[in-house]
Scaffold this motif. Structure first.
Motif, PDB file in Angstrom:
ATOM      1  N   HIS A 107       0.820  -1.212   0.000  1.00  0.00           N
ATOM      2  CA  HIS A 107       0.000   0.000   0.000  1.00  0.00           C
ATOM      3  C   HIS A 107       0.854   1.262   0.000  1.00  0.00           C
ATOM      4  CE1 HIS A 107      -3.355  -2.695   0.669  1.00  0.00           C
ATOM      5  NE2 HIS A 107      -2.675  -3.244   1.654  1.00  0.00           N
ATOM      6  N   ASN A 108       2.098   1.118  -0.437  1.00  0.00           N
ATOM      7  CA  ASN A 108       2.966   2.283  -0.596  1.00  0.00           C
ATOM      8  C   ASN A 108       2.483   3.145  -1.756  1.00  0.00           C
ATOM      9  OD1 ASN A 108       4.626   1.546   1.479  1.00  0.00           O
ATOM     10  ND2 ASN A 108       6.386   1.034   0.227  1.00  0.00           N
ATOM     11  N   ARG A 109       2.994   4.357  -1.824  1.00  0.00           N
ATOM     12  CA  ARG A 109       2.769   5.234  -2.973  1.00  0.00           C
ATOM     13  C   ARG A 109       3.938   5.065  -3.930  1.00  0.00           C
ATOM     14  NH1 ARG A 109       4.759  10.303  -4.299  1.00  0.00           N
ATOM     15  NH2 ARG A 109       3.409  11.593  -5.611  1.00  0.00           N
ATOM     16  N   SER A 110       3.656   4.973  -5.211  1.00  0.00           N
ATOM     17  CA  SER A 110       4.721   4.874  -6.200  1.00  0.00           C
ATOM     18  C   SER A 110       5.512   6.175  -6.224  1.00  0.00           C
ATOM     19  CB  SER A 110       4.140   4.604  -7.589  1.00  0.00           C
ATOM     20  OG  SER A 110       5.160   4.623  -8.564  1.00  0.00           O
ATOM     21  N   THR A 111       6.823   6.075  -6.008  1.00  0.00           N
ATOM     22  CA  THR A 111       7.664   7.271  -5.981  1.00  0.00           C
ATOM     23  C   THR A 111       8.756   7.250  -7.044  1.00  0.00           C
ATOM     24  OG1 THR A 111       9.070   6.265  -4.273  1.00  0.00           O
ATOM     25  CG2 THR A 111       7.267   7.695  -3.523  1.00  0.00           C
ATOM     26  N   SER A 112       8.744   6.236  -7.905  1.00  0.00           N
ATOM     27  CA  SER A 112       9.715   6.213  -9.002  1.00  0.00           C
ATOM     28  C   SER A 112       9.161   5.396 -10.161  1.00  0.00           C
ATOM     29  CB  SER A 112      11.065   5.641  -8.540  1.00  0.00           C
ATOM     30  OG  SER A 112      11.125   4.239  -8.709  1.00  0.00           O
ATOM     31  N   LYS A 113       9.890   5.421 -11.257  1.00  0.00           N
ATOM     32  CA  LYS A 113       9.481   4.677 -12.445  1.00  0.00           C
ATOM     33  C   LYS A 113       9.564   3.172 -12.223  1.00  0.00           C
ATOM     34  CE  LYS A 113      11.149   8.452 -15.376  1.00  0.00           C
ATOM     35  NZ  LYS A 113      11.585   9.301 -14.233  1.00  0.00           N
ATOM     36  N   LEU A 114      10.354   2.728 -11.247  1.00  0.00           N
ATOM     37  CA  LEU A 114      10.504   1.296 -11.004  1.00  0.00           C
ATOM     38  C   LEU A 114       9.169   0.647 -10.654  1.00  0.00           C
ATOM     39  CD1 LEU A 114      12.182  -1.279 -10.570  1.00  0.00           C
ATOM     40  CD2 LEU A 114      12.603  -0.496  -8.224  1.00  0.00           C
ATOM     41  N   SER A 115       8.498   1.138  -9.630  1.00  0.00           N
ATOM     42  CA  SER A 115       7.223   0.528  -9.237  1.00  0.00           C
ATOM     43  C   SER A 115       6.144   0.766 -10.286  1.00  0.00           C
ATOM     44  CB  SER A 115       6.770   1.059  -7.873  1.00  0.00           C
ATOM     45  OG  SER A 115       6.592   2.458  -7.899  1.00  0.00           O
ATOM     46  N   GLN A 116       6.230   1.885 -11.020  1.00  0.00           N
ATOM     47  CA  GLN A 116       5.263   2.119 -12.093  1.00  0.00           C
ATOM     48  C   GLN A 116       5.407   1.071 -13.195  1.00  0.00           C
ATOM     49  OE1 GLN A 116       5.039   6.123 -13.612  1.00  0.00           O
ATOM     50  NE2 GLN A 116       5.114   7.045 -11.578  1.00  0.00           N
ATOM     51  N   MET A 117       6.643   0.733 -13.548  1.00  0.00           N
ATOM     52  CA  MET A 117       6.866  -0.291 -14.571  1.00  0.00           C
ATOM     53  C   MET A 117       6.377  -1.653 -14.091  1.00  0.00           C
ATOM     54  SD  MET A 117       8.097   1.212 -17.221  1.00  0.00           S
ATOM     55  CE  MET A 117       7.206   2.710 -16.774  1.00  0.00           C
ATOM     56  N   LEU A 276       5.286   5.111 -20.456  1.00  0.00           N
ATOM     57  CA  LEU A 276       6.575   5.595 -19.973  1.00  0.00           C
ATOM     58  C   LEU A 276       6.542   5.966 -18.494  1.00  0.00           C
ATOM     59  CD1 LEU A 276       7.789   7.853 -22.934  1.00  0.00           C
ATOM     60  CD2 LEU A 276       8.491   5.509 -22.386  1.00  0.00           C
ATOM     61  N   GLU A 277       5.566   6.780 -18.090  1.00  0.00           N
ATOM     62  CA  GLU A 277       5.472   7.155 -16.680  1.00  0.00           C
ATOM     63  C   GLU A 277       4.185   7.921 -16.421  1.00  0.00           C
ATOM     64  OE1 GLU A 277       8.047  10.320 -15.155  1.00  0.00           O
ATOM     65  OE2 GLU A 277       8.747  10.645 -17.209  1.00  0.00           O
ATOM     66  N   ALA A 278       3.853   8.034 -15.126  1.00  0.00           N
ATOM     67  CA  ALA A 278       2.699   8.819 -14.683  1.00  0.00           C
ATOM     68  C   ALA A 278       3.195   9.876 -13.714  1.00  0.00           C
ATOM     69  CB  ALA A 278       1.660   7.924 -14.014  1.00  0.00           C
ATOM     70  N   ASN A 279       3.076  11.130 -14.103  1.00  0.00           N
ATOM     71  CA  ASN A 279       3.568  12.232 -13.287  1.00  0.00           C
ATOM     72  C   ASN A 279       2.512  12.658 -12.275  1.00  0.00           C
ATOM     73  OD1 ASN A 279       6.175  13.199 -14.898  1.00  0.00           O
ATOM     74  ND2 ASN A 279       4.597  12.646 -16.372  1.00  0.00           N
ATOM     75  N   PRO A 280       2.851  12.725 -10.983  1.00  0.00           N
ATOM     76  CA  PRO A 280       1.858  13.114  -9.981  1.00  0.00           C
ATOM     77  C   PRO A 280       1.470  14.587 -10.063  1.00  0.00           C
ATOM     78  CG  PRO A 280       4.000  12.822  -8.957  1.00  0.00           C
ATOM     79  CD  PRO A 280       4.138  12.350 -10.376  1.00  0.00           C
ATOM     80  N   ILE A 281       2.411  15.439 -10.501  1.00  0.00           N
ATOM     81  CA  ILE A 281       2.119  16.866 -10.685  1.00  0.00           C
ATOM     82  C   ILE A 281       2.597  17.244 -12.088  1.00  0.00           C
ATOM     83  CG2 ILE A 281       2.413  19.206  -9.793  1.00  0.00           C
ATOM     84  CD1 ILE A 281       3.086  18.015  -7.097  1.00  0.00           C
ATOM     85  N   PRO A 282       1.723  17.132 -13.081  1.00  0.00           N
ATOM     86  CA  PRO A 282       2.143  17.269 -14.484  1.00  0.00           C
ATOM     87  C   PRO A 282       2.148  18.712 -15.006  1.00  0.00           C
ATOM     88  CG  PRO A 282      -0.130  16.580 -14.386  1.00  0.00           C
ATOM     89  CD  PRO A 282       0.327  16.694 -12.960  1.00  0.00           C
ATOM     90  N   GLN A 283       2.853  19.610 -14.320  1.00  0.00           N
ATOM     91  CA  GLN A 283       2.963  21.003 -14.767  1.00  0.00           C
ATOM     92  C   GLN A 283       1.589  21.572 -15.131  1.00  0.00           C
ATOM     93  OE1 GLN A 283       6.407  20.490 -17.677  1.00  0.00           O
ATOM     94  NE2 GLN A 283       6.950  22.429 -16.720  1.00  0.00           N
ATOM     95  N   ILE A 284       0.753  21.738 -14.130  1.00  0.00           N
ATOM     96  CA  ILE A 284      -0.611  22.213 -14.363  1.00  0.00           C
ATOM     97  C   ILE A 284      -0.640  23.729 -14.569  1.00  0.00           C
ATOM     98  CG2 ILE A 284      -2.933  22.362 -13.388  1.00  0.00           C
ATOM     99  CD1 ILE A 284      -2.151  19.821 -11.737  1.00  0.00           C
ATOM    100  N   ALA A 285      -0.020  24.453 -13.649  1.00  0.00           N
ATOM    101  CA  ALA A 285      -0.043  25.919 -13.703  1.00  0.00           C
ATOM    102  C   ALA A 285       1.162  26.492 -14.439  1.00  0.00           C
ATOM    103  CB  ALA A 285      -0.114  26.493 -12.290  1.00  0.00           C
ATOM    104  N   THR A 286       2.005  25.613 -14.976  1.00  0.00           N
ATOM    105  CA  THR A 286       3.178  26.041 -15.736  1.00  0.00           C
ATOM    106  C   THR A 286       3.275  25.196 -16.997  1.00  0.00           C
ATOM    107  OG1 THR A 286       4.597  24.493 -14.519  1.00  0.00           O
ATOM    108  CG2 THR A 286       4.437  26.744 -13.663  1.00  0.00           C
ATOM    109  N   GLY A 287       4.270  25.477 -17.826  1.00  0.00           N
ATOM    110  CA  GLY A 287       4.468  24.699 -19.041  1.00  0.00           C
ATOM    111  C   GLY A 287       3.560  25.160 -20.166  1.00  0.00           C
ATOM    112  N   SER A 288       3.157  24.226 -21.013  1.00  0.00           N
ATOM    113  CA  SER A 288       2.339  24.559 -22.183  1.00  0.00           C
ATOM    114  C   SER A 288       0.854  24.416 -21.876  1.00  0.00           C
ATOM    115  CB  SER A 288       2.699  23.633 -23.348  1.00  0.00           C
ATOM    116  OG  SER A 288       2.271  22.308 -23.075  1.00  0.00           O
TER     117      SER A 288
END
Length: 314
Positions: A107-117, A276-288
């Motif tokens: 029940h951990n939170r995924s914190t890297s691409k390893l557990s996501q893969m 490839l990955e799931a970003n928890p904070i996907p540049q909502i108020a910044t970026g494009s």
């Protein structure tokens, strides 16, 4: 002989009891009675993850961890990356119906691409073949033994925005990055997926696809990140394959991330989508496309406030 594995550390930064101490003390009470106690270090575990096959190996003994009868996990709170190693390992062991103590690791939170893969592969989602080992020498030895495809990607397991993401042509080149491969911020290796110089960011809110942003690279790099200079354009959902849509929805549910930015790349020749990955904070108020992202987020949050059922697995 049934193997009982005690997995953790041999030394603890805060002087606490370690897996190594527990295993050595436990052996007189267990060994020789059809059971064998074995200590395994986090640093010696190698993950080889693909959609078709997953192996998790103790590189000291070259034994697959699926051969264990029971596993006790300790010491992972000392480092965030160890927590993600344990999460990926717990998912793998649970899949093979191996008893885990303590099962809170599931029940951990995924914190890297390893557990996501790991989560993606266990849910039959296509991913680039992924290798990880905290021991970089063991990682290189395994790659040579497996004749891992070249070129390949070497990137930080927890990095974002294309940082520390390298296209390498040989296993020996990994040595140049040895000093940057740290306990807290290690590298992993992934199969290189040749695309049409682009990938897709699926912006999910409330578990629904709200926006799809195609990111088009500059052509002089394998990176398609906007922060690395890529162009971005919003495209309708009809412009992407049903497989890519299914991948995005499945991974949002798998990771319990109702709000996320999921990155998917499509192989150039076949159009096959790879997660490839799931970003928890996907540049909502910044970026494009900030206005469009904030509008989508507002819609999703207002739906939730009005009692809309989230598209997720409870």
């Amino acid at each position: 002989m049934k193997v009982i594995a005690i997995i953790g550390l041999s030394t603890h930064p805060n002087g606490k009891e370690t897996a190594w101490q527990i295993a050595n003390s436990l052996r007189p009470y267990v060994d020789g009675n059809q059971y064998e106690v074995r200590y395994i270090s986090f640093d010696d575990i190698l993950f080889d993850i693909s959609t078709w096959e997953i192996e998790v190996i103790d590189t000291r003994t070259n034994i697959a961890l699926r051969e264990c009868a029971a596993v006790m996990l300790v010491n992972w709170f000392s480092c965030m990356m160890y927590g993600d190693i344990v999460y990926a390992l717990a998912l793998y062991l649970n899949h093979h119906k191996i008893t885990i103590m303590n099962s809170e690791a599931l029940h951990n939170r995924s914190t890297s691409k390893l557990s996501q893969m790991m989560g993606a592969a266990l849910n039959d989602i296509l991913i680039p073949r992924t290798l990880f080992c905290a021991n970089i020498t063991a990682l290189q030895q395994y790659m040579r033994r497996e004749d891992f495809d070249e070129p390949f990607i070497l990137k930080k397991a927890s990095a974002s925005r294309g940082q520390d993401n390298h296209l390498l042509s040989s296993v020996s080149e990994i040595t140049d990055y040895r000093e940057k491969h740290t306990q807290d911020n290690p590298f992993l290796v992934q199969q290189f997926i040749a695309s049409n110089n682009s990938d897709y960011r699926f912006f999910m809110v409330g578990g629904k696809i709200r926006l799809i942003i195609q990111r088009i690279g500059k052509g002089d790099s394998h990176l398609n990140n906007i922060s690395a200079g890529a162009l971005a354009r919003i495209i309708p959902i009809e412009k992407v394959s049903s497989g890519a849509v299914r991948t995005a929805k499945t991974m949002s549910r798998t990771l319990y991330r109702e709000m996320t930015g999921l990155d998917i790349i499509c192989e150039a020749k076949t159009g096959t989508p790879y997660f490839l990955e799931a970003n928890p904070i996907p540049q909502i108020a910044t970026g494009s496309n900030v206005d469009q992202k904030l509008t989508a987020l507002a819609e999703g949050l207002m739906e939730a406030a009005d009692g809309a059922c989230l598209s997720r697995c409870l």
